[in-house]
Design a protein around this motif. Structure first.
Motif, PDB file in Angstrom:
ATOM      1  N   ARG A   1       0.857  -1.191   0.000  1.00 39.21           N
ATOM      2  CA  ARG A   1       0.000   0.000   0.000  1.00 39.21           C
ATOM      3  C   ARG A   1       0.892   1.239   0.000  1.00 39.21           C
ATOM      4  N   THR A   2       1.137   1.759  -1.181  1.00 36.42           N
ATOM      5  CA  THR A   2       2.128   2.824  -1.325  1.00 36.42           C
ATOM      6  C   THR A   2       1.639   4.194  -0.862  1.00 36.42           C
ATOM      7  N   SER A   3       0.349   4.314  -0.546  1.00 43.64           N
ATOM      8  CA  SER A   3      -0.135   5.575   0.012  1.00 43.64           C
ATOM      9  C   SER A   3      -0.016   5.590   1.534  1.00 43.64           C
ATOM     10  N   GLU A   4       0.238   4.426   2.117  1.00 44.82           N
ATOM     11  CA  GLU A   4       0.299   4.302   3.571  1.00 44.82           C
ATOM     12  C   GLU A   4       1.699   4.008   4.087  1.00 44.82           C
ATOM     13  N   GLU A   5       2.610   3.631   3.197  1.00 44.61           N
ATOM     14  CA  GLU A   5       3.966   3.274   3.600  1.00 44.61           C
ATOM     15  C   GLU A   5       4.967   3.859   2.615  1.00 44.61           C
ATOM     16  N   SER A   6       6.198   3.989   3.062  1.00 42.63           N
ATOM     17  CA  SER A   6       7.237   4.541   2.193  1.00 42.63           C
ATOM     18  C   SER A   6       7.653   3.509   1.152  1.00 42.63           C
ATOM     19  N   ILE A   7       8.347   3.994   0.121  1.00 44.49           N
ATOM     20  CA  ILE A   7       8.865   3.079  -0.900  1.00 44.49           C
ATOM     21  C   ILE A   7       9.805   2.075  -0.259  1.00 44.49           C
ATOM     22  N   ASP A   8      10.629   2.521   0.677  1.00 40.88           N
ATOM     23  CA  ASP A   8      11.558   1.606   1.350  1.00 40.88           C
ATOM     24  C   ASP A   8      10.808   0.523   2.115  1.00 40.88           C
ATOM     25  N   GLU A   9       9.700   0.882   2.747  1.00 34.13           N
ATOM     26  CA  GLU A   9       8.914  -0.108   3.485  1.00 34.13           C
ATOM     27  C   GLU A   9       8.274  -1.115   2.534  1.00 34.13           C
ATOM     28  N   SER A  10       7.750  -0.607   1.417  1.00 30.28           N
ATOM     29  CA  SER A  10       7.171  -1.517   0.421  1.00 30.28           C
ATOM     30  C   SER A  10       8.241  -2.422  -0.165  1.00 30.28           C
ATOM     31  N   LEU A  11       9.413  -1.847  -0.439  1.00 31.92           N
ATOM     32  CA  LEU A  11      10.509  -2.628  -1.012  1.00 31.92           C
ATOM     33  C   LEU A  11      10.931  -3.741  -0.063  1.00 31.92           C
ATOM     34  N   LEU A  12      10.994  -3.448   1.216  1.00 33.85           N
ATOM     35  CA  LEU A  12      11.390  -4.463   2.188  1.00 33.85           C
ATOM     36  C   LEU A  12      10.408  -5.637   2.170  1.00 33.85           C
ATOM     37  N   GLN A  13       9.111  -5.343   2.090  1.00 30.48           N
ATOM     38  CA  GLN A  13       8.123  -6.419   1.991  1.00 30.48           C
ATOM     39  C   GLN A  13       8.359  -7.262   0.737  1.00 30.48           C
ATOM     40  N   LEU A  14       8.654  -6.584  -0.363  1.00 34.80           N
ATOM     41  CA  LEU A  14       8.923  -7.285  -1.620  1.00 34.80           C
ATOM     42  C   LEU A  14      10.117  -8.215  -1.497  1.00 34.80           C
ATOM     43  N   ILE A  15      11.201  -7.695  -0.964  1.00 28.44           N
ATOM     44  CA  ILE A  15      12.427  -8.483  -0.820  1.00 28.44           C
ATOM     45  C   ILE A  15      12.164  -9.712   0.034  1.00 28.44           C
ATOM     46  N   GLN A  16      11.486  -9.503   1.163  1.00 28.95           N
ATOM     47  CA  GLN A  16      11.230 -10.611   2.081  1.00 28.95           C
ATOM     48  C   GLN A  16      10.341 -11.680   1.451  1.00 28.95           C
ATOM     49  N   PHE A  17       9.472 -11.278   0.530  1.00 27.81           N
ATOM     50  CA  PHE A  17       8.583 -12.242  -0.117  1.00 27.81           C
ATOM     51  C   PHE A  17       9.235 -12.895  -1.326  1.00 27.81           C
ATOM     52  N   VAL A  18       9.905 -12.087  -2.148  1.00 26.60           N
ATOM     53  CA  VAL A  18      10.403 -12.570  -3.440  1.00 26.60           C
ATOM     54  C   VAL A  18      11.719 -13.329  -3.326  1.00 26.60           C
ATOM     55  N   GLU A  19      12.661 -12.803  -2.570  1.00 23.95           N
ATOM     56  CA  GLU A  19      14.002 -13.408  -2.599  1.00 23.95           C
ATOM     57  C   GLU A  19      14.022 -14.887  -2.206  1.00 23.95           C
ATOM     58  N   PRO A  20      13.291 -15.308  -1.174  1.00 27.69           N
ATOM     59  CA  PRO A  20      13.297 -16.745  -0.870  1.00 27.69           C
ATOM     60  C   PRO A  20      12.791 -17.606  -2.023  1.00 27.69           C
ATOM     61  N   ARG A  21      11.942 -17.045  -2.862  1.00 29.83           N
ATOM     62  CA  ARG A  21      11.370 -17.805  -3.974  1.00 29.83           C
ATOM     63  C   ARG A  21      12.287 -17.899  -5.181  1.00 29.83           C
ATOM     64  N   VAL A  22      13.301 -17.031  -5.248  1.00 29.92           N
ATOM     65  CA  VAL A  22      14.232 -17.105  -6.373  1.00 29.92           C
ATOM     66  C   VAL A  22      15.548 -17.780  -5.987  1.00 29.92           C
ATOM     67  N   LEU A  23      15.722 -18.069  -4.711  1.00 26.89           N
ATOM     68  CA  LEU A  23      16.923 -18.790  -4.298  1.00 26.89           C
ATOM     69  C   LEU A  23      16.858 -20.222  -4.804  1.00 26.89           C
ATOM     70  N   ALA A  24      17.982 -20.723  -5.296  1.00 25.68           N
ATOM     71  CA  ALA A  24      18.031 -22.088  -5.821  1.00 25.68           C
ATOM     72  C   ALA A  24      17.661 -23.080  -4.737  1.00 25.68           C
ATOM     73  N   LYS A  25      16.787 -24.002  -5.076  1.00 22.89           N
ATOM     74  CA  LYS A  25      16.373 -25.003  -4.101  1.00 22.89           C
ATOM     75  C   LYS A  25      17.473 -26.000  -3.815  1.00 22.89           C
ATOM     76  N   GLU A  26      18.296 -26.263  -4.836  1.00 19.75           N
ATOM     77  CA  GLU A  26      19.424 -27.189  -4.670  1.00 19.75           C
ATOM     78  C   GLU A  26      20.652 -26.580  -5.306  1.00 19.75           C
ATOM     79  N   LYS A  27      21.711 -26.453  -4.543  1.00 17.35           N
ATOM     80  CA  LYS A  27      22.970 -25.915  -5.074  1.00 17.35           C
ATOM     81  C   LYS A  27      23.769 -27.061  -5.696  1.00 17.35           C
ATOM     82  N   VAL A  28      23.362 -27.429  -6.888  1.00 23.67           N
ATOM     83  CA  VAL A  28      24.040 -28.530  -7.573  1.00 23.67           C
ATOM     84  C   VAL A  28      24.487 -28.073  -8.945  1.00 23.67           C
TER      85      VAL A  28
END
Length: 206
Positions: A173-200
């Motif tokens: 909700r970009t009218s209620e939070e700063s860009i940095d706050e929104s970005l932090l939510q994005l990072i916390q949600f997205v980054e775990p999903r793009v990390l390789a499941k197996e380092k092979v």
């Protein structure tokens, strides 16, 4: 009519993922013009790139000036615009990349089409929720003012509808939070999903 059969590479998607050490994902930002989609998409791309991920940004304005410059903003052409973008994103995902995109994509049917094209497990829908009144205040390009005067037909939020996602994967909700706050939510949600499941390492068959 001749049937066209898709070309099959000898390199599998699993091999590409293993070599790039990441899970291909399409992060799809949707929201009104002025909601903050492009800003957040740029910031997320910058973050992921500097974390070592192979990432690419697909932006609506850039594609409208190139690949999709033959399309109008009619409902039919809007759908074709999104379909083309989804097909490009699918190719990039198949290559093993993380793709970040910023499109108004006002219709639920369009966004569901993207999900079907790229695959359920490779699609992250991010709803950038910002009230129309606030988006109009941020109208640096003067688009809303022109739409109010009838100078821009089929303008989302004014003369064309926006169907907000009912169950997005993430809502900021970009009218209620700063860009940095929104970005932090994005990072916390997205980054775990793009990390390789197996380092092979990838195994290549010749």
């Amino acid at each position: 009519m001749k049937h066209i059969f898709p070309f099959q590479s000898k390199i599998s998607n699993a091999q590409r993922k293993a070599q790039l050490q990441q899970e291909p994902q399409l992060v799809w930002f949707t929201g009104l013009s002025g909601s903050g989609k492009s800003t957040l998409a740029l910031r997320l791309e910058h973050y992921l790139f500097h974390r070592g991920h192979k990432v690419f940004l697909l932006d609506g304005d850039n594609l409208r000036n190139g690949l999709n410059r033959d399309l109008s903003f009619s409902p039919q052409d809007r759908k074709e615009n999104i379909r083309r973008v989804a097909e490009v994103a699918k190719l990039m995902l198949d290559a093993g990349l993380v793709v970040v995109s910023a499109f108004i994509s006002p219709y639920a049917e369009e966004r569901e089409l993207v999900r079907q094209i790229v695959g359920e497990n490779r699609f992250i829908e991010v709803f950038v929720n910002c009230p129309l009144a606030e988006c109009e205040k941020r109208d640096t390009k003067g688009l809303y003012a022109k739409a109010r005067k009838g100078l821009i037909p089929e303008f989302t939020g004014i003369s064309a509808p926006y169907e907000a996602p009912l169950l997005p994967d993430l809502e900021v909700r970009t009218s209620e939070e700063s860009i940095d706050e929104s970005l932090l939510q994005l990072i916390q949600f997205v980054e775990p999903r793009v990390l390789a499941k197996e380092k092979v390492g990838a195994t290549f068959g010749l």
